[in-house]
Design a protein around this motif. Structure first.
Motif, PDB file in Angstrom:
ATOM      1  N   LEU A  84       6.961   0.002   3.484  1.00  0.00           N
ATOM      2  CA  LEU A  84       5.677  -0.635   3.190  1.00  0.00           C
ATOM      3  C   LEU A  84       5.768  -2.159   3.324  1.00  0.00           C
ATOM      4  O   LEU A  84       4.807  -2.802   3.778  1.00  0.00           O
ATOM      5  CB  LEU A  84       5.197  -0.245   1.793  1.00  0.00           C
ATOM      6  CG  LEU A  84       4.678   1.193   1.681  1.00  0.00           C
ATOM      7  CD1 LEU A  84       4.561   1.618   0.233  1.00  0.00           C
ATOM      8  CD2 LEU A  84       3.332   1.330   2.385  1.00  0.00           C
ATOM      9  N   ASN A  85       6.902  -2.715   2.982  1.00  0.00           N
ATOM     10  CA  ASN A  85       7.092  -4.162   3.180  1.00  0.00           C
ATOM     11  C   ASN A  85       7.101  -4.515   4.662  1.00  0.00           C
ATOM     12  O   ASN A  85       6.548  -5.541   5.075  1.00  0.00           O
ATOM     13  CB  ASN A  85       8.376  -4.631   2.507  1.00  0.00           C
ATOM     14  CG  ASN A  85       8.264  -4.675   0.998  1.00  0.00           C
ATOM     15  OD1 ASN A  85       7.160  -4.771   0.456  1.00  0.00           O
ATOM     16  ND2 ASN A  85       9.386  -4.591   0.308  1.00  0.00           N
ATOM     17  N   GLU A  88       3.349  13.652  -2.674  1.00  0.00           N
ATOM     18  CA  GLU A  88       2.333  13.431  -3.708  1.00  0.00           C
ATOM     19  C   GLU A  88       2.304  11.981  -4.178  1.00  0.00           C
ATOM     20  O   GLU A  88       1.330  11.548  -4.796  1.00  0.00           O
ATOM     21  CB  GLU A  88       2.583  14.363  -4.895  1.00  0.00           C
ATOM     22  CG  GLU A  88       2.436  15.835  -4.575  1.00  0.00           C
ATOM     23  CD  GLU A  88       1.046  16.202  -4.079  1.00  0.00           C
ATOM     24  OE1 GLU A  88       0.057  15.641  -4.592  1.00  0.00           O
ATOM     25  OE2 GLU A  88       0.947  17.035  -3.154  1.00  0.00           O
ATOM     26  N   ASN A  89       3.360  11.239  -3.899  1.00  0.00           N
ATOM     27  CA  ASN A  89       3.421   9.836  -4.331  1.00  0.00           C
ATOM     28  C   ASN A  89       2.997   8.854  -3.242  1.00  0.00           C
ATOM     29  O   ASN A  89       3.033   7.637  -3.458  1.00  0.00           O
ATOM     30  CB  ASN A  89       4.839   9.492  -4.782  1.00  0.00           C
ATOM     31  CG  ASN A  89       5.249  10.263  -6.024  1.00  0.00           C
ATOM     32  OD1 ASN A  89       4.410  10.613  -6.851  1.00  0.00           O
ATOM     33  ND2 ASN A  89       6.539  10.547  -6.153  1.00  0.00           N
ATOM     34  N   HIS A  90       2.597   9.356  -2.079  1.00  0.00           N
ATOM     35  CA  HIS A  90       2.240   8.445  -0.978  1.00  0.00           C
ATOM     36  C   HIS A  90       1.149   7.456  -1.389  1.00  0.00           C
ATOM     37  O   HIS A  90       1.276   6.249  -1.157  1.00  0.00           O
ATOM     38  CB  HIS A  90       1.758   9.240   0.238  1.00  0.00           C
ATOM     39  CG  HIS A  90       2.846   9.918   1.013  1.00  0.00           C
ATOM     40  ND1 HIS A  90       4.186   9.716   0.750  1.00  0.00           N
ATOM     41  CD2 HIS A  90       2.795  10.783   2.069  1.00  0.00           C
ATOM     42  CE1 HIS A  90       4.910  10.440   1.599  1.00  0.00           C
ATOM     43  NE2 HIS A  90       4.095  11.082   2.401  1.00  0.00           N
ATOM     44  N   LEU A  91       0.077   7.968  -1.989  1.00  0.00           N
ATOM     45  CA  LEU A  91      -1.048   7.100  -2.342  1.00  0.00           C
ATOM     46  C   LEU A  91      -0.632   6.060  -3.368  1.00  0.00           C
ATOM     47  O   LEU A  91      -0.930   4.861  -3.210  1.00  0.00           O
ATOM     48  CB  LEU A  91      -2.214   7.928  -2.867  1.00  0.00           C
ATOM     49  CG  LEU A  91      -3.510   7.149  -3.113  1.00  0.00           C
ATOM     50  CD1 LEU A  91      -4.112   6.678  -1.797  1.00  0.00           C
ATOM     51  CD2 LEU A  91      -4.520   8.015  -3.875  1.00  0.00           C
ATOM     52  N   SER A  92       0.063   6.492  -4.408  1.00  0.00           N
ATOM     53  CA  SER A  92       0.476   5.550  -5.455  1.00  0.00           C
ATOM     54  C   SER A  92       1.491   4.546  -4.925  1.00  0.00           C
ATOM     55  O   SER A  92       1.483   3.372  -5.318  1.00  0.00           O
ATOM     56  CB  SER A  92       1.042   6.299  -6.668  1.00  0.00           C
ATOM     57  OG  SER A  92       2.178   7.068  -6.318  1.00  0.00           O
ATOM     58  N   ASN A  93       2.372   4.978  -4.012  1.00  0.00           N
ATOM     59  CA  ASN A  93       3.345   4.040  -3.436  1.00  0.00           C
ATOM     60  C   ASN A  93       2.641   2.955  -2.626  1.00  0.00           C
ATOM     61  O   ASN A  93       3.015   1.776  -2.694  1.00  0.00           O
ATOM     62  CB  ASN A  93       4.343   4.788  -2.548  1.00  0.00           C
ATOM     63  CG  ASN A  93       5.370   5.560  -3.343  1.00  0.00           C
ATOM     64  OD1 ASN A  93       5.682   5.197  -4.475  1.00  0.00           O
ATOM     65  ND2 ASN A  93       5.904   6.618  -2.773  1.00  0.00           N
ATOM     66  N   SER A 141       2.471  -1.000  -3.978  1.00  0.00           N
ATOM     67  CA  SER A 141       3.162  -2.019  -3.183  1.00  0.00           C
ATOM     68  C   SER A 141       2.450  -3.373  -3.249  1.00  0.00           C
ATOM     69  O   SER A 141       3.056  -4.407  -2.944  1.00  0.00           O
ATOM     70  CB  SER A 141       3.257  -1.581  -1.710  1.00  0.00           C
ATOM     71  OG  SER A 141       1.999  -1.681  -1.061  1.00  0.00           O
ATOM     72  N   LYS A 142       1.159  -3.345  -3.617  1.00  0.00           N
ATOM     73  CA  LYS A 142       0.337  -4.567  -3.719  1.00  0.00           C
ATOM     74  C   LYS A 142       0.172  -5.266  -2.357  1.00  0.00           C
ATOM     75  O   LYS A 142      -0.185  -6.437  -2.299  1.00  0.00           O
ATOM     76  CB  LYS A 142       0.946  -5.565  -4.717  1.00  0.00           C
ATOM     77  CG  LYS A 142       1.223  -4.991  -6.103  1.00  0.00           C
ATOM     78  CD  LYS A 142      -0.040  -4.572  -6.812  1.00  0.00           C
ATOM     79  CE  LYS A 142       0.269  -4.105  -8.232  1.00  0.00           C
ATOM     80  NZ  LYS A 142      -0.949  -3.615  -8.926  1.00  0.00           N
ATOM     81  N   VAL A 187      -5.819  -0.905   3.673  1.00  0.00           N
ATOM     82  CA  VAL A 187      -6.328  -2.010   4.486  1.00  0.00           C
ATOM     83  C   VAL A 187      -5.712  -3.294   3.970  1.00  0.00           C
ATOM     84  O   VAL A 187      -5.830  -3.636   2.790  1.00  0.00           O
ATOM     85  CB  VAL A 187      -7.862  -2.097   4.417  1.00  0.00           C
ATOM     86  CG1 VAL A 187      -8.366  -3.267   5.274  1.00  0.00           C
ATOM     87  CG2 VAL A 187      -8.505  -0.789   4.858  1.00  0.00           C
ATOM     88  N   LYS A 188      -5.034  -4.021   4.875  1.00  0.00           N
ATOM     89  CA  LYS A 188      -4.326  -5.234   4.442  1.00  0.00           C
ATOM     90  C   LYS A 188      -5.313  -6.389   4.193  1.00  0.00           C
ATOM     91  O   LYS A 188      -6.215  -6.595   4.987  1.00  0.00           O
ATOM     92  CB  LYS A 188      -3.307  -5.652   5.512  1.00  0.00           C
ATOM     93  CG  LYS A 188      -2.482  -6.857   5.088  1.00  0.00           C
ATOM     94  CD  LYS A 188      -1.467  -7.224   6.126  1.00  0.00           C
ATOM     95  CE  LYS A 188      -0.739  -8.509   5.723  1.00  0.00           C
ATOM     96  NZ  LYS A 188       0.213  -8.966   6.739  1.00  0.00           N
TER      97      LYS A 188
END
Length: 268
Positions: A124-125, A183-188, A192-193, A267-268
């Motif tokens: 994600l980074n 199941e953690n994709h959305l929360s990850n 990540s902010k 969306v960034k």
């Protein structure tokens, strides 16, 4: 950790053809949704963990440049062969958290059935680094098995319950990869902010199938392939029984199946 990611890539060695022939093509709905959030035509699209290019080349008619990133040698070799003649598509042998691409250079980054094989934090980074402001990150997966016939689905689920039992009794197979929970994709993505807007979208897509393709869908799963490649004999009668049952249930006709997708958008 990097050693585990190399093991994840090795998990897909030796069955690229089976994977490419059995797995679903990227639905047009994926493009429609992502382009709606981007709000313009993309200049560069990157497909992380692109495998054999099933989710990559679909972008060649709307983007100036399309880049598939894939660490598995077998998969990327086939992807390159299939995309011959598409001048705006290229494939890079790399991991998702070290693409080598320039900062703020990409409009869309996708992960089709692959994000659970990637370190979510470092990936994600990297996605945030290469995406332009307003760029879209989309992770999408389909559920297994596809919707078709309850008896066939029952046999599929029974097969993979037995696959899990074999994995549990063979630590060398179970410990040969690391996988993150879908199941953690959305929360990850949210945690990540890195993204101003995050949501989940569900949809389905219909494809044509027959008994042989349904069997190949099962054979395209890495867990089953790991057991086969490890020469664990106890899978042989189980697999033979599965094939016989599917042929008996589904017969020799073609029919529609529905893949049920879940997409997570950032969306960034």
């Amino acid at each position: 950790m990097k050693e585990n990611l190399h093991l994840n890539a090795d998990r897909f060695l030796g069955f690229a053809d089976v994977y490419d022939n059995a797995r679903p093509k990227c639905p047009e709905k994926v493009k429609t949704i992502i382009l709606k959030y981007l709000g313009k035509s993309p200049s560069v699209v990157v497909d992380l963990g692109c495998g054999t290019g099933l989710s990559t080349t679909i972008w060649s008619d709307v983007s100036n440049k399309v880049i598939g990133i894939e660490p598995s040698n077998d998969m990327i070799k086939l992807a390159r062969e299939k995309s011959f003649g598409l001048d705006n598509v290229e494939f890079i042998s790399a991991f998702s958290d070290n693409t080598g691409l320039e900062n703020n250079s990409v409009d869309i980054v996708t992960c089709s059935q692959s994000f659970h094989w990637m370190n979510p934090e470092t990936t994600l980074n990297e996605v945030s680094r290469i995406l332009k402001k307003g760029g879209v990150f989309a992770v999408y997966d389909c559920d297994w098995p596809p919707v078709c016939n309850w008896e066939a689905e029952f046999e599929y689920n029974k097969l993979f319950e037995q696959v899990e039992e074999i994995e549990a009794t063979h630590p060398d197979v179970k410990n040969s990869f690391i996988k993150w929970d879908k199941e953690n994709h959305l929360s990850n993505i949210k945690n990540s902010k890195n993204f101003r807007y995050v949501r989940e979208i569900v949809f389905s897509n219909t494809e044509i199938c027959n008994a042989q393709r349904f069997i190949q869908i099962a054979l395209s799963q890495g867990g089953l392939q790991s057991i086969i490649k490890a020469n664990i004999d106890e899978i042989n009668p189980i697999l033979l029984s599965f094939k016989d049952r599917i042929i008996n249930i589904l017969g020799d006709k073609e029919f529609n199946i529905d893949y049920c997708y879940r997409m997570r958008i950032g969306v960034k």
